[in-house]
Design an enzyme around this catalytic site. Sequence first.
Site, mmCIF file in Angstrom:
data_model
loop_
_atom_site.group_PDB
_atom_site.id
_atom_site.type_symbol
_atom_site.label_atom_id
_atom_site.label_comp_id
_atom_site.label_asym_id
_atom_site.label_seq_id
_atom_site.Cartn_x
_atom_site.Cartn_y
_atom_site.Cartn_z
ATOM 1 N N LYS A 199 16.561 12.042 -0.130
ATOM 2 C CA LYS A 199 15.699 11.732 1.030
ATOM 3 C C LYS A 199 16.327 10.618 1.845
ATOM 4 O O LYS A 199 17.162 9.851 1.330
ATOM 5 C CB LYS A 199 14.295 11.317 0.589
ATOM 6 N N ASP A 228 8.422 6.406 -5.590
ATOM 7 C CA ASP A 228 9.010 7.410 -4.691
ATOM 8 C C ASP A 228 8.901 8.832 -5.244
ATOM 9 O O ASP A 228 9.353 9.775 -4.595
ATOM 10 C CB ASP A 228 10.512 7.118 -4.495
HETATM 11 O O1 C5P Z 1 8.038 2.321 -8.602
HETATM 12 P P1 C5P Z 1 9.477 2.004 -8.857
HETATM 13 O O2 C5P Z 1 9.872 2.141 -10.294
HETATM 14 O O3 C5P Z 1 10.411 2.720 -7.938
HETATM 15 O O4 C5P Z 1 9.636 0.480 -8.490
HETATM 16 C C1 C5P Z 1 10.726 -0.305 -8.903
HETATM 17 C C2 C5P Z 1 10.420 -1.742 -8.542
HETATM 18 O O5 C5P Z 1 10.432 -1.903 -7.109
HETATM 19 C C3 C5P Z 1 9.048 -2.221 -8.969
HETATM 20 O O6 C5P Z 1 9.072 -2.755 -10.254
HETATM 21 C C4 C5P Z 1 8.745 -3.294 -7.946
HETATM 22 O O7 C5P Z 1 9.438 -4.471 -8.286
HETATM 23 C C5 C5P Z 1 9.390 -2.773 -6.695
HETATM 24 N N1 C5P Z 1 8.463 -2.022 -5.823
HETATM 25 C C6 C5P Z 1 7.530 -2.733 -5.078
HETATM 26 N N2 C5P Z 1 6.688 -2.041 -4.240
HETATM 27 C C7 C5P Z 1 6.778 -0.697 -4.108
HETATM 28 C C8 C5P Z 1 7.734 0.026 -4.846
HETATM 29 C C9 C5P Z 1 8.567 -0.670 -5.701
HETATM 30 O O8 C5P Z 1 7.438 -3.959 -5.154
HETATM 31 N N3 C5P Z 1 5.966 -0.083 -3.246
#
Ligand code: C5P
Length: 302
Positions: free
Chosen positions: A16, A143
């Site tokens: 994406k 995501d």
């Molecule tokens: O959800 P994901 O595993 O992709 O997120 C990885 C890290 O990115 C989370 O632990 C957080 O620190 C940060 N994050 C965030 N806000 C989001 C998505 C991710 O702060 N909307």
Amino acid sequence: MRVKTNSTMRLFSPAKVNLLLAVTGKRDDGFHDLVSLVTPVEFGDFLEVAVSGDAGSIQFTCSESSVPLGADNLVVQAVEAFRRGTGWDLGLNIHLEKHIPMEAGLGGGSSNAATTLLALNELAEKPLEMEALSELAATLGSDCPLFLHRAPLIMRGRGEQIEHLPAEVSGSLEGQAIAVFKPSIGISTPWAYGVLAGHPSYYADSVAVENRLESWRKGELSLKDLLHNSFERPVFEKFVAFPTLFDRIRSELGLHLLMSGSGASCFCLLPDMAMQEPLEVIVKDAFSDSVFFKVCRLGANV
Ligand code: C5P
């Protein structure tokens, strides 16, 4: 999207790009709120899934040796989440044909996880509706849910709230050519969010962002003028080769470009395919010949 041969399914797992990625503030749960216009591209990985082996087993292989194959891989986590959520536990043989660069802001791991959920739901004869699949996907990563849908859409919340676009709006994006490039720098998403959290003035104003998105949807704002990514500021401050390269591409080629996700991939709108060659020359001159460089189209017609 799917080719079924005997009991083996081969599914496309797209990358994406975020055409707009506005991080609007930190939440009480530690995540951030965002507003993003995001679209799959016609470039990605392929996932082969076959039912085989003992109940509860997973044989997982990948064409790329640096991909972890154990419990920290999102494909394996998606299988475990699906088994927990449905009780379906037939043995699985899964092969990932990897093309999407990793730690790239192109959503490769999230796409693989969502594609795994779609494959298993199909093999299990659809025990889960889209809403339940989406909830499972959100437990795997912010995501992930977007990849259950193979069309441009708007994400809000921490990424799990999906708004579908009317066909004429998403149709205006699909088929648009872009060049994606990524130097051999990996950028950690938690690091990028952490820098934003340390500089609250870098957050985007949610009302202003929604107004711009609305203007774009009405056709009053062009896509090139909508392009924005809140992560460019922290990433460009650390990796100064990016702003230098962006300025050069804008002044020499007049093209519009943006970083995707938390980087390090960037993409350039290609209104004219003849621009591909001079763009590649400039990108390779700035980084090196080994830079990832791929021309593809927005959408998921693979
Ligand atoms: O959800 P994901 O595993 O992709 O997120 C990885 C890290 O990115 C989370 O632990 C957080 O620190 C940060 N994050 C965030 N806000 C989001 C998505 C991710 O702060 N909307």
